[in-house]
Design a protein around this motif. Sequence first.
Motif, PDB file in Angstrom:
ATOM      1  N   GLY A 186       0.813  -1.219   0.000  1.00 12.04           N
ATOM      2  CA  GLY A 186       0.000   0.000   0.000  1.00 12.04           C
ATOM      3  C   GLY A 186       0.839   1.258   0.000  1.00 12.04           C
ATOM      4  N   GLU A 187       2.036   1.187  -0.599  1.00  5.22           N
ATOM      5  CA  GLU A 187       2.945   2.328  -0.514  1.00  5.22           C
ATOM      6  C   GLU A 187       2.857   3.274  -1.713  1.00  5.22           C
ATOM      7  OE1 GLU A 187       6.416   1.227   2.516  1.00  5.22           O
ATOM      8  OE2 GLU A 187       6.718   0.350   0.534  1.00  5.22           O
ATOM      9  N   SER A 232       1.762 -11.917   6.025  1.00  4.64           N
ATOM     10  CA  SER A 232       1.411 -10.692   6.741  1.00  4.64           C
ATOM     11  C   SER A 232       1.719  -9.484   5.865  1.00  4.64           C
ATOM     12  CB  SER A 232       2.205 -10.575   8.055  1.00  4.64           C
ATOM     13  OG  SER A 232       1.865 -11.604   8.954  1.00  4.64           O
ATOM     14  N   ALA A 233       0.822  -8.482   5.899  1.00  7.54           N
ATOM     15  CA  ALA A 233       0.972  -7.276   5.083  1.00  7.54           C
ATOM     16  C   ALA A 233       1.128  -6.060   5.985  1.00  7.54           C
ATOM     17  CB  ALA A 233      -0.250  -7.094   4.183  1.00  7.54           C
ATOM     18  N   ASN A 234       2.281  -5.394   5.875  1.00  2.19           N
ATOM     19  CA  ASN A 234       2.506  -4.151   6.606  1.00  2.19           C
ATOM     20  C   ASN A 234       1.955  -3.020   5.743  1.00  2.19           C
ATOM     21  OD1 ASN A 234       4.251  -5.916   8.110  1.00  2.19           O
ATOM     22  ND2 ASN A 234       5.888  -5.448   6.653  1.00  2.19           N
ATOM     23  N   VAL A 235       0.790  -2.503   6.100  1.00  2.00           N
ATOM     24  CA  VAL A 235       0.097  -1.550   5.234  1.00  2.00           C
ATOM     25  C   VAL A 235       0.426  -0.118   5.648  1.00  2.00           C
ATOM     26  CG1 VAL A 235      -2.124  -0.823   4.308  1.00  2.00           C
ATOM     27  CG2 VAL A 235      -1.757  -3.227   4.914  1.00  2.00           C
ATOM     28  N   ALA A 236       0.899   0.674   4.685  1.00  2.00           N
ATOM     29  CA  ALA A 236       1.188   2.086   4.928  1.00  2.00           C
ATOM     30  C   ALA A 236      -0.086   2.807   5.362  1.00  2.00           C
ATOM     31  CB  ALA A 236       1.765   2.726   3.678  1.00  2.00           C
ATOM     32  N   CYS A 237       0.060   3.691   6.350  1.00  2.00           N
ATOM     33  CA  CYS A 237      -1.111   4.310   6.983  1.00  2.00           C
ATOM     34  C   CYS A 237      -1.303   5.780   6.636  1.00  2.00           C
ATOM     35  CB  CYS A 237      -0.999   4.170   8.491  1.00  2.00           C
ATOM     36  SG  CYS A 237      -0.922   2.475   9.094  1.00  2.00           S
ATOM     37  N   GLY A 238      -0.651   6.261   5.568  1.00  2.00           N
ATOM     38  CA  GLY A 238      -0.901   7.610   5.107  1.00  2.00           C
ATOM     39  C   GLY A 238       0.148   8.638   5.471  1.00  2.00           C
ATOM     40  N   PHE A 239       1.099   8.292   6.346  1.00  2.00           N
ATOM     41  CA  PHE A 239       2.088   9.285   6.761  1.00  2.00           C
ATOM     42  C   PHE A 239       3.358   9.251   5.919  1.00  2.00           C
ATOM     43  CE2 PHE A 239       1.160  11.072  11.207  1.00  2.00           C
ATOM     44  CZ  PHE A 239      -0.190  11.229  10.907  1.00  2.00           C
ATOM     45  N   HIS A 240       3.805   8.070   5.500  1.00  2.00           N
ATOM     46  CA  HIS A 240       4.948   7.999   4.578  1.00  2.00           C
ATOM     47  C   HIS A 240       4.492   7.634   3.180  1.00  2.00           C
ATOM     48  CE1 HIS A 240       4.661   3.633   5.308  1.00  2.00           C
ATOM     49  NE2 HIS A 240       5.382   3.465   4.216  1.00  2.00           N
ATOM     50  N   ALA A 241       3.327   7.016   3.084  1.00  2.00           N
ATOM     51  CA  ALA A 241       2.729   6.602   1.819  1.00  2.00           C
ATOM     52  C   ALA A 241       1.304   6.156   2.134  1.00  2.00           C
ATOM     53  CB  ALA A 241       3.520   5.464   1.176  1.00  2.00           C
ATOM     54  N   GLY A 242       0.552   5.903   1.068  1.00  2.00           N
ATOM     55  CA  GLY A 242      -0.810   5.416   1.272  1.00  2.00           C
ATOM     56  C   GLY A 242      -1.814   6.553   1.382  1.00  2.00           C
ATOM     57  N   ASP A 243      -3.047   6.245   1.107  1.00  4.87           N
ATOM     58  CA  ASP A 243      -4.170   7.168   1.245  1.00  4.87           C
ATOM     59  C   ASP A 243      -5.404   6.311   1.531  1.00  4.87           C
ATOM     60  OD1 ASP A 243      -5.280   6.184  -1.257  1.00  4.87           O
ATOM     61  OD2 ASP A 243      -3.814   7.445  -2.278  1.00  4.87           O
ATOM     62  N   PRO A 244      -6.533   6.902   1.878  1.00  3.60           N
ATOM     63  CA  PRO A 244      -7.692   6.086   2.254  1.00  3.60           C
ATOM     64  C   PRO A 244      -8.090   5.036   1.227  1.00  3.60           C
ATOM     65  CG  PRO A 244      -8.067   8.361   2.909  1.00  3.60           C
ATOM     66  CD  PRO A 244      -6.780   8.343   2.119  1.00  3.60           C
ATOM     67  N   ALA A 245      -8.108   5.401  -0.058  1.00  2.00           N
ATOM     68  CA  ALA A 245      -8.515   4.441  -1.084  1.00  2.00           C
ATOM     69  C   ALA A 245      -7.514   3.298  -1.184  1.00  2.00           C
ATOM     70  CB  ALA A 245      -8.661   5.145  -2.428  1.00  2.00           C
ATOM     71  N   THR A 246      -6.231   3.624  -1.142  1.00  2.00           N
ATOM     72  CA  THR A 246      -5.194   2.592  -1.215  1.00  2.00           C
ATOM     73  C   THR A 246      -5.263   1.685   0.004  1.00  2.00           C
ATOM     74  OG1 THR A 246      -3.741   4.070  -2.480  1.00  2.00           O
ATOM     75  CG2 THR A 246      -2.714   2.183  -1.382  1.00  2.00           C
ATOM     76  N   MET A 247      -5.412   2.278   1.186  1.00  2.00           N
ATOM     77  CA  MET A 247      -5.473   1.484   2.414  1.00  2.00           C
ATOM     78  C   MET A 247      -6.642   0.507   2.379  1.00  2.00           C
ATOM     79  SD  MET A 247      -4.592   4.713   4.873  1.00  2.00           S
ATOM     80  CE  MET A 247      -5.094   3.977   6.432  1.00  2.00           C
ATOM     81  N   ARG A 248      -7.794   1.007   1.956  1.00  3.93           N
ATOM     82  CA  ARG A 248      -8.967   0.120   1.931  1.00  3.93           C
ATOM     83  C   ARG A 248      -8.812  -0.968   0.870  1.00  3.93           C
ATOM     84  NH1 ARG A 248     -15.349   1.946   2.058  1.00  3.93           N
ATOM     85  NH2 ARG A 248     -16.192  -0.176   2.273  1.00  3.93           N
ATOM     86  N   ARG A 249      -8.254  -0.598  -0.284  1.00  4.13           N
ATOM     87  CA  ARG A 249      -8.058  -1.588  -1.355  1.00  4.13           C
ATOM     88  C   ARG A 249      -7.121  -2.701  -0.907  1.00  4.13           C
ATOM     89  NH1 ARG A 249      -3.878  -2.063  -4.521  1.00  4.13           N
ATOM     90  NH2 ARG A 249      -3.124   0.063  -4.134  1.00  4.13           N
TER      91      ARG A 249
END
Length: 250
Positions: A10-11, A30-47
């Motif tokens: 999700g980066e 296991s998936a370490n999902v980016a939470c929007g601070f270094h990468a990622g955005d709501p749509a990416t996180m949910r996808r």
Amino acid sequence: MRLDLNSDLGEGFGIWRLGDDEALLAVVTSANVACGFHAGDPATMRRVCQAAASAGVAVGAQVSYRDLAGFGRRFIDADPAELADEVLYQIGALSACARAAGTEVRYVKPHGALYNAVVHHEAQAAAVVAGVRAFGELPVLGLPGSRLLAAAEAAGLPVVQEAFADRGYTPEGTLVPRGQPGALLTSTEDVVERAVRLAERGEILAVDGSVLASGARSLCLHGDTPGAVEHAVAVRAALTEAGVTLTAFA
């Protein structure tokens, strides 16, 4: 033998994509999902949460400094109280996306410069743990011997030691800084050899040839390095052939 395979996913951000999340979700546990601070955005996180749930992959929050421009790879002398709140904020944001996808956040792992800082930085390690603890009792994934894992254990949180399949190690057991010689393993053969040796012997070779003992239960396969998917597929095949059970730790 049991081992977890994790990867940073999700980066991307907006229309920009980094790595092949879908391909890696077919390999890792296991998936370490980016939470929007270094990468990622709501749509990416949910996808990514939806894709992880469909693949039966555990979702973890990869928390970072607030550094989108620097991809979280620059140290920030953050106020500990503010850092704790930002960790809590990131976990909460990903938790909402995970719930919407029918899954949940099952662990926390720092990203980039924050990951390296909390190996030795007492105040920031305590801040990350405080943010996690404020959310709940999630396991914390980190480098063996780090101040982060010591602080998490002292706070009553489950701790999980991690190793890296594609990063160079110093003789002291820390990661060789990016940009320095030996920081990255680029050969699939070398990455596979690292993974199998860790699983079978509990050992990692440092850049100077010295042998490091490791009790790591999770092996990170970076998703943004050249040949990442090829490395990951080869590692999973080699570990399976060696009789290693691949399963999420959380």
